[in-house]
Design a protein around this motif. Sequence first.
Motif, PDB file in Angstrom:
ATOM      1  N   ALA A   1       0.830  -1.214   0.000  1.00  0.00           N
ATOM      2  CA  ALA A   1       0.000   0.000   0.000  1.00  0.00           C
ATOM      3  C   ALA A   1       0.860   1.259   0.000  1.00  0.00           C
ATOM      4  N   GLY A   2       2.115   1.100  -0.409  1.00  0.00           N
ATOM      5  CA  GLY A   2       2.971   2.263  -0.479  1.00  0.00           C
ATOM      6  C   GLY A   2       2.591   3.205  -1.598  1.00  0.00           C
ATOM      7  N   ILE A   3       1.969   2.672  -2.626  1.00  0.00           N
ATOM      8  CA  ILE A   3       1.457   3.488  -3.727  1.00  0.00           C
ATOM      9  C   ILE A   3      -0.019   3.171  -3.893  1.00  0.00           C
ATOM     10  N   ILE A   4      -0.835   4.187  -3.800  1.00  0.00           N
ATOM     11  CA  ILE A   4      -2.268   4.086  -4.046  1.00  0.00           C
ATOM     12  C   ILE A   4      -2.630   5.189  -5.026  1.00  0.00           C
ATOM     13  N   ASP A   5      -3.305   4.803  -6.080  1.00  0.00           N
ATOM     14  CA  ASP A   5      -3.639   5.760  -7.139  1.00  0.00           C
ATOM     15  C   ASP A   5      -5.109   5.670  -7.447  1.00  0.00           C
ATOM     16  N   TYR A   6      -5.732   6.818  -7.627  1.00  0.00           N
ATOM     17  CA  TYR A   6      -7.142   6.894  -7.989  1.00  0.00           C
ATOM     18  C   TYR A   6      -7.308   7.762  -9.233  1.00  0.00           C
ATOM     19  N   ALA A   7      -8.287   7.398 -10.029  1.00  0.00           N
ATOM     20  CA  ALA A   7      -8.708   8.309 -11.079  1.00  0.00           C
ATOM     21  C   ALA A   7      -9.312   9.549 -10.413  1.00  0.00           C
ATOM     22  N   ASP A   8      -9.147  10.681 -11.057  1.00  0.00           N
ATOM     23  CA  ASP A   8      -9.567  11.939 -10.440  1.00  0.00           C
ATOM     24  C   ASP A   8     -11.041  11.934 -10.036  1.00  0.00           C
ATOM     25  N   SER A   9     -11.884  11.347 -10.856  1.00  0.00           N
ATOM     26  CA  SER A   9     -13.323  11.392 -10.577  1.00  0.00           C
ATOM     27  C   SER A   9     -13.718  10.503  -9.402  1.00  0.00           C
ATOM     28  N   MET A  10     -12.810   9.640  -8.940  1.00  0.00           N
ATOM     29  CA  MET A  10     -13.099   8.742  -7.833  1.00  0.00           C
ATOM     30  C   MET A  10     -12.480   9.212  -6.520  1.00  0.00           C
ATOM     31  N   LYS A  11     -11.544  10.141  -6.604  1.00  0.00           N
ATOM     32  CA  LYS A  11     -10.871  10.600  -5.382  1.00  0.00           C
ATOM     33  C   LYS A  11     -11.881  11.177  -4.403  1.00  0.00           C
ATOM     34  N   GLY A  12     -11.751  10.780  -3.150  1.00  0.00           N
ATOM     35  CA  GLY A  12     -12.649  11.276  -2.118  1.00  0.00           C
ATOM     36  C   GLY A  12     -13.943  10.495  -1.992  1.00  0.00           C
ATOM     37  N   ARG A  13     -14.264   9.669  -2.987  1.00  0.00           N
ATOM     38  CA  ARG A  13     -15.483   8.858  -2.917  1.00  0.00           C
ATOM     39  C   ARG A  13     -15.180   7.368  -2.823  1.00  0.00           C
ATOM     40  N   PHE A  14     -14.114   6.945  -3.489  1.00  0.00           N
ATOM     41  CA  PHE A  14     -13.748   5.522  -3.517  1.00  0.00           C
ATOM     42  C   PHE A  14     -12.495   5.303  -2.683  1.00  0.00           C
ATOM     43  N   THR A  15     -12.432   4.135  -2.046  1.00  0.00           N
ATOM     44  CA  THR A  15     -11.249   3.760  -1.274  1.00  0.00           C
ATOM     45  C   THR A  15     -10.839   2.346  -1.635  1.00  0.00           C
ATOM     46  N   ILE A  16      -9.593   2.192  -2.046  1.00  0.00           N
ATOM     47  CA  ILE A  16      -9.061   0.872  -2.349  1.00  0.00           C
ATOM     48  C   ILE A  16      -8.179   0.418  -1.191  1.00  0.00           C
ATOM     49  N   SER A  17      -8.251  -0.855  -0.883  1.00  0.00           N
ATOM     50  CA  SER A  17      -7.423  -1.422   0.179  1.00  0.00           C
ATOM     51  C   SER A  17      -7.165  -2.888  -0.152  1.00  0.00           C
ATOM     52  N   ARG A  18      -6.247  -3.491   0.588  1.00  0.00           N
ATOM     53  CA  ARG A  18      -5.976  -4.902   0.336  1.00  0.00           C
ATOM     54  C   ARG A  18      -5.563  -5.593   1.626  1.00  0.00           C
ATOM     55  N   ASP A  19      -5.866  -6.876   1.658  1.00  0.00           N
ATOM     56  CA  ASP A  19      -5.476  -7.750   2.761  1.00  0.00           C
ATOM     57  C   ASP A  19      -4.621  -8.845   2.143  1.00  0.00           C
ATOM     58  N   ASN A  20      -3.319  -8.735   2.291  1.00  0.00           N
ATOM     59  CA  ASN A  20      -2.421  -9.677   1.621  1.00  0.00           C
ATOM     60  C   ASN A  20      -2.532 -11.087   2.181  1.00  0.00           C
ATOM     61  N   ALA A  21      -2.847 -11.206   3.449  1.00  0.00           N
ATOM     62  CA  ALA A  21      -3.019 -12.540   4.031  1.00  0.00           C
ATOM     63  C   ALA A  21      -4.182 -13.276   3.373  1.00  0.00           C
ATOM     64  N   LYS A  22      -5.188 -12.521   2.968  1.00  0.00           N
ATOM     65  CA  LYS A  22      -6.355 -13.107   2.300  1.00  0.00           C
ATOM     66  C   LYS A  22      -6.246 -13.010   0.787  1.00  0.00           C
ATOM     67  N   LYS A  23      -5.178 -12.379   0.296  1.00  0.00           N
ATOM     68  CA  LYS A  23      -5.001 -12.170  -1.149  1.00  0.00           C
ATOM     69  C   LYS A  23      -6.245 -11.520  -1.738  1.00  0.00           C
ATOM     70  N   THR A  24      -6.727 -10.518  -1.071  1.00  0.00           N
ATOM     71  CA  THR A  24      -7.973  -9.872  -1.470  1.00  0.00           C
ATOM     72  C   THR A  24      -7.777  -8.370  -1.541  1.00  0.00           C
ATOM     73  N   VAL A  25      -8.349  -7.764  -2.593  1.00  0.00           N
ATOM     74  CA  VAL A  25      -8.376  -6.316  -2.724  1.00  0.00           C
ATOM     75  C   VAL A  25      -9.823  -5.871  -2.646  1.00  0.00           C
ATOM     76  N   TYR A  26     -10.018  -4.713  -2.068  1.00  0.00           N
ATOM     77  CA  TYR A  26     -11.365  -4.188  -1.843  1.00  0.00           C
ATOM     78  C   TYR A  26     -11.514  -2.822  -2.505  1.00  0.00           C
ATOM     79  N   LEU A  27     -12.735  -2.508  -2.859  1.00  0.00           N
ATOM     80  CA  LEU A  27     -13.060  -1.172  -3.339  1.00  0.00           C
ATOM     81  C   LEU A  27     -14.338  -0.730  -2.646  1.00  0.00           C
ATOM     82  N   GLN A  28     -14.200   0.239  -1.772  1.00  0.00           N
ATOM     83  CA  GLN A  28     -15.360   0.819  -1.101  1.00  0.00           C
ATOM     84  C   GLN A  28     -15.782   2.052  -1.879  1.00  0.00           C
ATOM     85  N   MET A  29     -17.017   2.063  -2.303  1.00  0.00           N
ATOM     86  CA  MET A  29     -17.525   3.151  -3.130  1.00  0.00           C
ATOM     87  C   MET A  29     -18.627   3.881  -2.368  1.00  0.00           C
ATOM     88  N   ASN A  30     -18.418   5.152  -2.126  1.00  0.00           N
ATOM     89  CA  ASN A  30     -19.384   5.982  -1.411  1.00  0.00           C
ATOM     90  C   ASN A  30     -19.898   7.094  -2.306  1.00  0.00           C
TER      91      ASN A  30
END
Length: 123
Positions: A55-84
């Motif tokens: 998670a040292g680099i996180i990049d968002y498209a401009d239209s998603m900044k502030g509304r979407f959040t990306i995260s990941r759990d490496n132990a579960k090998k899963t990436v998430y996208l929370q969209m508000n």
Amino acid sequence: QVQLVESGGGLVQAGGSLGLSCAASGGTDSTYVMGWFRQAPGKEREFVAAITWSAGIIDYADSMKGRFTISRDNAKKTVYLQMNRLKPEDTAVYYCVAKGFPPTRWSQDYDYWGQGTQVTVSS
């Protein structure tokens, strides 16, 4: 070989929230960067967000900044996208992607794609 399986799409009203998940199987190097693209009917595939292993680099498209959040759990090998604060124009098929380092915003750079999950935002 890496397989990506998305879940969590659906129908939501404008202003609402939705969370997507993507479980990966396969090599760690090939999933160093994980992210999301989306494609609306009649439109080109569009970069949404990307995140590196630590998670040292996180990049968002401009239209998603502030509304979407990306995260990941490496132990579960899963990436998430929370969209508000979803908007009707967020309606699209959302694809999970993966590649080795470095992250990019270009779809052709990503080696692995999920099958896609539909997100529909009603007005």
